[in-house]
Design a protein around this motif. Structure first.
Motif, PDB file in Angstrom:
ATOM      1  N   THR A  24       6.418   8.602  -3.280  1.00 48.38           N
ATOM      2  CA  THR A  24       5.916   7.555  -2.839  1.00 48.38           C
ATOM      3  C   THR A  24       6.075   7.271  -1.317  1.00 48.38           C
ATOM      4  OG1 THR A  24       6.186   6.426  -5.010  1.00 48.38           O
ATOM      5  CG2 THR A  24       5.715   4.807  -3.088  1.00 48.38           C
ATOM      6  N   GLU A  25       4.814   7.542  -0.423  1.00 54.09           N
ATOM      7  CA  GLU A  25       4.609   7.252   0.726  1.00 54.09           C
ATOM      8  C   GLU A  25       4.472   5.819   1.062  1.00 54.09           C
ATOM      9  OE1 GLU A  25       2.557   9.855   3.292  1.00 54.09           O
ATOM     10  OE2 GLU A  25       2.614  11.516   1.900  1.00 54.09           O
ATOM     11  N   LEU A  26       5.331   5.085   2.018  1.00 55.13           N
ATOM     12  CA  LEU A  26       5.062   3.503   2.066  1.00 55.13           C
ATOM     13  C   LEU A  26       4.034   3.316   3.295  1.00 55.13           C
ATOM     14  CD1 LEU A  26       8.713   2.629   1.718  1.00 55.13           C
ATOM     15  CD2 LEU A  26       6.953   2.299   0.018  1.00 55.13           C
TER      16      LEU A  26
ATOM     17  N   TYR B  89       5.951  -0.063 -10.317  1.00 58.14           N
ATOM     18  CA  TYR B  89       6.936  -0.552  -9.379  1.00 58.14           C
ATOM     19  C   TYR B  89       7.568  -2.041  -9.904  1.00 58.14           C
ATOM     20  CZ  TYR B  89       4.288   2.182  -6.187  1.00 58.14           C
ATOM     21  OH  TYR B  89       3.551   3.353  -5.533  1.00 58.14           O
TER      22      TYR B  89
ATOM     23  N   LEU C 268      10.697   1.140  -6.232  1.00 62.16           N
ATOM     24  CA  LEU C 268       9.647   2.184  -6.099  1.00 62.16           C
ATOM     25  C   LEU C 268       9.493   3.050  -7.322  1.00 62.16           C
ATOM     26  CD1 LEU C 268       9.783   3.130  -2.650  1.00 62.16           C
ATOM     27  CD2 LEU C 268       8.299   1.412  -3.463  1.00 62.16           C
TER      28      LEU C 268
ATOM     29  N   ASP D 295       0.993  -1.121   0.103  1.00 61.79           N
ATOM     30  CA  ASP D 295       0.254  -0.001   0.152  1.00 61.79           C
ATOM     31  C   ASP D 295       0.754   1.077   0.196  1.00 61.79           C
ATOM     32  OD1 ASP D 295      -2.219  -1.591   0.286  1.00 61.79           O
ATOM     33  OD2 ASP D 295      -2.612  -1.360   2.227  1.00 61.79           O
ATOM     34  N   THR D 296       0.623   2.117  -1.196  1.00 59.33           N
ATOM     35  CA  THR D 296       1.492   3.359  -0.969  1.00 59.33           C
ATOM     36  C   THR D 296       0.616   4.665  -1.092  1.00 59.33           C
ATOM     37  OG1 THR D 296       1.909   3.260  -3.278  1.00 59.33           O
ATOM     38  CG2 THR D 296       3.352   2.229  -1.970  1.00 59.33           C
TER      39      THR D 296
END
Length: 392
Positions: free
Chosen positions: A153-155, A91, A147, A72-73
């Motif tokens: 991109t927030e993980l 990705y 990524l 989920d990002t």
């Protein structure tokens, strides 16, 4: 999220991440950065603030028996007002070093660029999405998820249908590279297809990519970041952004290069260090910047707007840059045998331009990235190259 599995959620932490310099805790999870917090506070423009947070070369690395993996990002996508939205960032999932699957993430935040020169934008918020990889081979395996190189991109969460372990240390040398948008991966098809990623795979090294689109400007905070980062090999691709932003004249450029090298050498006094001049870019070979976007005909291209006659007054062009870098490196190597020079036209020159023209007159296409990677691997990592593996 698919519910057919008994999912195991593994916290995304620094222990399963590679290729980053810093991690920022957000309301959702973790945001990888390629400059540390102190450097980010010194960034003078929005362009660099955006691109340093785009995780070119950043990847998750772990060992697992999982055959289905979900990540989920919260992506942040850039679109240009009045033009079609670009494709979603890709990705890449590698199994035991080989590309095995790809995915994209819908939704996310959007930055609508309202001015292509200043990169000013209007933000809008969007939802978290999921990159899903199914049908992976059974059994224990080393997995990497690279990524998107061109999307912040927030993980948020990592889920698998089997336990995850931290990947063992590869034992490979760490290659720290700094460059412009071409090093960042502009126009590359996917994250492991940028030329530094391809070259790292060929050279058998761990990549830390500090290629910043529009941001290779000899900034002191970037030099300090490289000084403080672990590295076994270092390369600096210098020149194109200095020319196309018209950021300085020759009088300022020369001491700026010396200062950058001085700072890097404070932390890495004997590490092999390769200075790379710009690849061939006909619009800027003998014409100073600034470089401006040209949308005539509906296709984005770039053109240099400076006056070639002003080279005598210190205006910079790519040929001026190459001549000066050659002189500077020759001066350095009198006392520093571990510092080397590579003419960027040996990576991409006239013959390469004839075969793989620059679509926008500045950035190579995917085939151009492949050619640059092949040439860099041969010239830098080859038996006679400055990055050749030591033999016992």
């Amino acid at each position: 999220m698919n519910t057919e599995h008994d999912w195991i959620t593994t916290p995304v932490t620094a222990g399963i991440l590679r290729g980053h310099i810093d991690l920022e805790a957000t309301a959702r999870g973790l945001l990888p950065h390629r400059l540390p917090a102190r450097a980010r506070r010194q960034i003078p423009d929005g362009q660099l603030a955006i691109v340093e947070a785009q995780p070119s070369g950043v990847r998750l690395a772990f060992r697992t028996r999982a055959t289905t993996i979900e990540l989920d990002t919260l992506p942040t996508k850039r679109v240009y007002r009045g033009y079609p939205a670009p494709a979603d960032g890709v990705y890449d999932l590698l199994v035991d070093g080989r590309l095995a699957a790809q995915a994209t993430v819908d939704g996310g935040n959007v930055h609508t660029i309202t001015d292509m020169v200043t990169q000013s934008f209007e933000p809008s918020e969007g939802p978290v999405g999921t990159a899903r990889f199914a049908g992976l081979p059974a059994g224990d395996k080393d997995v990497e998820i690279w990524l998107p190189h061109n999307e912040i991109t927030e993980l948020v969460a990592l889920r698998t249908d089997a336990p995850v372990e931290r990947a063992p240390d590869s034992g490979r040398r760490v290659w720290l590279h700094h460059g412009s948008s071409i090093s960042h991966g502009s126009n590359a098809a996917h994250p492991t297809a940028t030329w530094p990623a391809r070259a790292a795979a060929r050279g058998g090294v761990e990549l830390v990519n500090l290629g910043f689109g529009g941001g290779a400007l000899l900034d002191p905070f970037t030099a300090r970041t490289m000084r403080d980062a672990p590295a076994d090999l270092i390369s600096l691709k210098i020149g194109i952004n200095v020319v196309n932003t018209d950021a300085m004249r020759l009088r300022a450029f020369t001491p700026a290069v010396h200062g950058f090298l001085d700072t890097v050498r404070e932390g890495h006094p004997t590490t092999p260090l390769l200075v790379v001049s710009p690849i061939l870019c006909p619009v800027q070979e003998d014409t100073p910047g600034p470089l401006m976007p040209d949308l005539a005909g509906g296709t984005l291209r770039f053109k240099a707007t400076g006056d070639p006659a002003e080279r005598a007054a210190g205006r910079l062009t790519l040929n001026v840059i190459r001549d000066e870098l050659t002189r500077i490196v020759k001066q350095w190597t009198a006392d520093d045998p571990n510092l080397h020079y590579l003419d960027g036209r040996d990576l991409y020159g006239e013959a390469d331009y004839a075969e793989f023209p620059l679509p926008d007159e500045v950035h190579p296409d995917p085939a151009g990235h492949r050619r640059i990677a092949e040439n860099f691997a041969r010239l830098a990592f080859g038996d006679d190259g400055p990055f050749a593996a030591e033999t016992s």
